[in-house]
Design a protein around this motif. Structure first.
Motif, mmCIF file in Angstrom:
data_model
loop_
_atom_site.group_PDB
_atom_site.id
_atom_site.type_symbol
_atom_site.label_atom_id
_atom_site.label_comp_id
_atom_site.label_asym_id
_atom_site.label_seq_id
_atom_site.Cartn_x
_atom_site.Cartn_y
_atom_site.Cartn_z
ATOM 1 N N GLY A 145 32.327 36.758 18.120
ATOM 2 C CA GLY A 145 33.138 35.590 18.459
ATOM 3 C C GLY A 145 33.788 35.722 19.820
ATOM 4 O O GLY A 145 33.824 34.765 20.609
ATOM 5 N N ILE A 146 34.298 36.913 20.122
ATOM 6 C CA ILE A 146 34.906 37.147 21.437
ATOM 7 C C ILE A 146 33.850 37.034 22.535
ATOM 8 O O ILE A 146 34.074 36.413 23.577
ATOM 9 N N ALA A 147 32.671 37.622 22.282
ATOM 10 C CA ALA A 147 31.593 37.554 23.271
ATOM 11 C C ALA A 147 31.128 36.112 23.481
ATOM 12 O O ALA A 147 30.904 35.670 24.619
ATOM 13 N N GLY A 148 31.001 35.355 22.385
ATOM 14 C CA GLY A 148 30.573 33.960 22.500
ATOM 15 C C GLY A 148 31.590 33.105 23.225
ATOM 16 O O GLY A 148 31.225 32.267 24.070
ATOM 17 N N ALA A 149 32.875 33.299 22.930
ATOM 18 C CA ALA A 149 33.919 32.529 23.609
ATOM 19 C C ALA A 149 33.959 32.877 25.098
ATOM 20 O O ALA A 149 34.152 31.999 25.952
ATOM 21 N N SER A 150 33.750 34.162 25.420
ATOM 22 C CA SER A 150 33.729 34.570 26.830
ATOM 23 C C SER A 150 32.531 33.969 27.551
ATOM 24 O O SER A 150 32.639 33.515 28.700
ATOM 25 N N ALA A 151 31.375 33.946 26.868
ATOM 26 C CA ALA A 151 30.183 33.337 27.467
ATOM 27 C C ALA A 151 30.382 31.843 27.680
ATOM 28 O O ALA A 151 29.950 31.283 28.697
ATOM 29 N N ALA A 152 31.037 31.190 26.731
ATOM 30 C CA ALA A 152 31.306 29.755 26.868
ATOM 31 C C ALA A 152 32.238 29.497 28.048
ATOM 32 O O ALA A 152 32.045 28.531 28.804
ATOM 33 N N TRP A 153 33.262 30.361 28.211
ATOM 34 C CA TRP A 153 34.166 30.208 29.357
ATOM 35 C C TRP A 153 33.392 30.368 30.665
ATOM 36 O O TRP A 153 33.569 29.582 31.605
ATOM 37 N N ALA A 154 32.526 31.383 30.727
ATOM 38 C CA ALA A 154 31.754 31.618 31.945
ATOM 39 C C ALA A 154 30.826 30.437 32.240
ATOM 40 O O ALA A 154 30.692 30.012 33.395
ATOM 41 N N ALA A 155 30.196 29.897 31.196
ATOM 42 C CA ALA A 155 29.306 28.751 31.392
ATOM 43 C C ALA A 155 30.070 27.536 31.905
ATOM 44 O O ALA A 155 29.598 26.819 32.802
ATOM 45 N N ALA A 156 31.249 27.308 31.344
ATOM 46 C CA ALA A 156 32.062 26.175 31.809
ATOM 47 C C ALA A 156 32.540 26.408 33.239
ATOM 48 O O ALA A 156 32.567 25.479 34.060
ATOM 49 N N HIS A 157 32.924 27.650 33.533
ATOM 50 C CA HIS A 157 33.429 27.970 34.876
ATOM 51 C C HIS A 157 32.357 27.772 35.941
ATOM 52 O O HIS A 157 32.637 27.283 37.040
ATOM 53 N N TRP A 158 31.121 28.158 35.600
ATOM 54 C CA TRP A 158 30.028 28.048 36.568
ATOM 55 C C TRP A 158 29.236 26.763 36.393
ATOM 56 O O TRP A 158 28.148 26.607 36.969
ATOM 57 N N HIS A 159 29.788 25.846 35.601
ATOM 58 C CA HIS A 159 29.186 24.515 35.405
ATOM 59 C C HIS A 159 27.742 24.605 34.898
ATOM 60 O O HIS A 159 26.856 23.863 35.340
ATOM 61 N N LEU A 160 27.535 25.522 33.962
ATOM 62 C CA LEU A 160 26.222 25.656 33.335
ATOM 63 C C LEU A 160 26.156 24.681 32.166
ATOM 64 O O LEU A 160 27.027 24.667 31.291
ATOM 65 N N GLY A 161 25.150 23.846 32.125
ATOM 66 C CA GLY A 161 25.041 22.820 31.097
ATOM 67 C C GLY A 161 24.809 23.395 29.712
ATOM 68 O O GLY A 161 24.418 24.564 29.546
ATOM 69 N N LEU A 162 25.017 22.556 28.712
ATOM 70 C CA LEU A 162 24.827 22.989 27.327
ATOM 71 C C LEU A 162 23.404 23.483 27.049
ATOM 72 O O LEU A 162 23.231 24.522 26.403
ATOM 73 N N PRO A 163 22.360 22.756 27.496
ATOM 74 C CA PRO A 163 21.001 23.250 27.194
ATOM 75 C C PRO A 163 20.755 24.646 27.741
ATOM 76 O O PRO A 163 20.199 25.512 27.050
ATOM 77 N N ALA A 164 21.171 24.893 28.985
ATOM 78 C CA ALA A 164 20.945 26.205 29.590
ATOM 79 C C ALA A 164 21.769 27.279 28.886
ATOM 80 O O ALA A 164 21.293 28.410 28.668
ATOM 81 N N THR A 165 23.009 26.954 28.519
ATOM 82 C CA THR A 165 23.873 27.928 27.846
ATOM 83 C C THR A 165 23.293 28.346 26.507
ATOM 84 O O THR A 165 23.192 29.545 26.190
ATOM 85 N N TYR A 166 22.897 27.362 25.716
ATOM 86 C CA TYR A 166 22.389 27.664 24.381
ATOM 87 C C TYR A 166 21.003 28.288 24.424
ATOM 88 O O TYR A 166 20.657 29.123 23.580
ATOM 89 N N LEU A 167 20.197 27.909 25.412
ATOM 90 C CA LEU A 167 18.880 28.528 25.560
ATOM 91 C C LEU A 167 19.022 30.006 25.934
ATOM 92 O O LEU A 167 18.293 30.862 25.408
#
Length: 406
Positions: A145-167
């Motif tokens: 959960g901590i790793a996933g939340a950190s990855a989500a923060w990084a994706a939002a920070h670098w403006h990575l879209g949902l498809p790319a993040t989940y892929l």
């Protein structure tokens, strides 16, 4: 392959699956605003979408309880976890509201089956190893959960879209999940002749009812933290917007720490004592949050909450396995439904009390509910709920014999 090696590999494989599930679920819940924007889901419609996931997860848990009778928990886990990741991809890659609804429906059903089957296998492995290991599996979930939340923060920070993040998440996790699949088939030794209540018929799970209540109350507390901690720190305690992001992270970090060390406490003092201590810590944490004069004291309360609540849910699953050694899969599937019941009740309950009465007073309600655990603590370690091995008895000093070295 020796039994020792087989169980150790099965334990490692299951721990990875718990971690992967923590990552996947965190990637969904932390990107809800982005999902809402992508599909233009209105604020009025969003609660219905969010509530549908735990409702369908309950359905998936019930279905898993029936399915394992014919194919086994390992098979359910092997297909449900990849399906969770594929559904997550569907949530990120869809284009219409119908796509989002279908993907979230599949996600909810698969998550219910996955949660149930993972905990079934965890209980089975704990019985086979002859010592407490369930908290370690849930620690892996917290780490994910901590790793996933950190990855989500990084994706939002670098403006990575949902498809790319989940892929990217699926590409990282799927190979490990597939590799872990063949290792999940570690069986457990046949338990002694079942106690009279160890039967799956109507009323046969009557002794499970206290554990169902404990599970519901624990998840009411957990959902209170996940849904209201940021708003409470900012609106009630006067913290900044940035400071309001810290309580949940502190809660997750102390949850991880408590679960990582919790199995040692269970082996030394017994499950009932650890659960009692956890309930008192959690209630104390809510009391500190309710009385906090400022945000830093409030965050100390959320830290106590993580240390207290973290031990209750894994030990509730373990207690179900001890109560029904020959019907543990069915017992875990039934108990898992109350995970989602607590999640559904907690957030609306605290929100309604906060709006109609007092946000500080609302924090005392989950405090009182978690103390219900004290009334049923004997269900976690009474003489009728043991494996018949020394590790669950009080005053255990040495659990490092034979398979206990796993």
């Amino acid at each position: 392959m020796t039994e020792h090696v087989r169980l150790r590999r099965a334990r490692g494989a299951l721990g990875f699956c718990f971690l992967a599930q923590g990552v996947a679920f965190a990637l969904l819940v932390t990107r809800i605003p982005a999902i809402q924007d992508r599909y233009r889901i209105s604020d009025a419609l969003l609660p219905a979408f969010l509530a549908a996931v735990p409702v369908l997860a309950g359905v998936g848990s019930v279905a898993a309880g029936r399915l394992v009778r014919s194919v086994g928990a390992a098979a359910v886990l092997r297909w449900s976890q990849p399906l969770v990741l594929l559904a997550l991809l569907g949530v990120g890659a869809g284009r219409t509201l119908g796509h989002a609804a279908a993907a979230l429906a599949v996600f909810g059903l698969a998550v219910g089956a996955l949660d149930a089957s993972m905990n079934m296998l965890g209980v089975s492995l704990q019985q086979a190893c002859g010592r407490s290991i369930m908290l370690g599996f849930h620690a892996a979930y917290s780490l994910g959960g901590i790793a996933g939340a950190s990855a989500a923060w990084a994706a939002a920070h670098w403006h990575l879209g949902l498809p790319a993040t989940y892929l990217a998440a699926a590409a990282v996790l799927l190979p490990g999940i597939i590799a872990a699949g063949p290792l999940h088939a570690a069986g457990r030794p046949a338990p002694p002749e079942p106690a009279p209540q160890d039967a799956p018929g109507p009323g046969g799970f009557r002794s499970l009812l206290p554990l169902c209540l404990v599970m519901t109350c624990a998840y009411i507390g957990d959902s209170t933290v996940s849904n209201w901690s940021a708003k409470y720190v900012q609106d009630v305690l006067g913290g900044s917007e940035q400071l309001a992001t810290l309580p949940y992270n502190l809660y997750m970090a102390t949850t991880l720490a408590g679960r990582a060390a919790g199995d040692l406490g269970v082996r030394r003092f017994g499950a009932a004592a650890v659960v009692r201590a956890g309930a008192l810590l959690a209630a104390g944490g809510f009391a500190v949050v309710a009385a906090a004069p400022g945000p830093w004291v409030g965050m100390a309360g959320f830290t106590l909450l993580g240390l207290g609540l973290c031990v209750i849910v894994p030990q509730t699953f373990a207690a179900a396995g001890r109560l029904y050694p020959r019907s543990s899969d069915a017992a875990v599937a039934r108990l898992n439904i109350f995970n989602y019941a607590g999640f559904l009740i907690g957030s609306p309950l605290v929100g309604a009390l906060g709006d109609s009465w007092s946000h500080r007073g609302a924090m005392l309600v989950p405090a009182a509910l978690v103390l219900v655990t004290l009334l049923y603590a004997r269900s976690f370690g009474s003489s009728g709920a043991l494996y018949g091995v020394p590790h669950e008895q009080s005053r255990v000093g040495d659990v490092g014999r034979g398979r206990d070295r796993l």
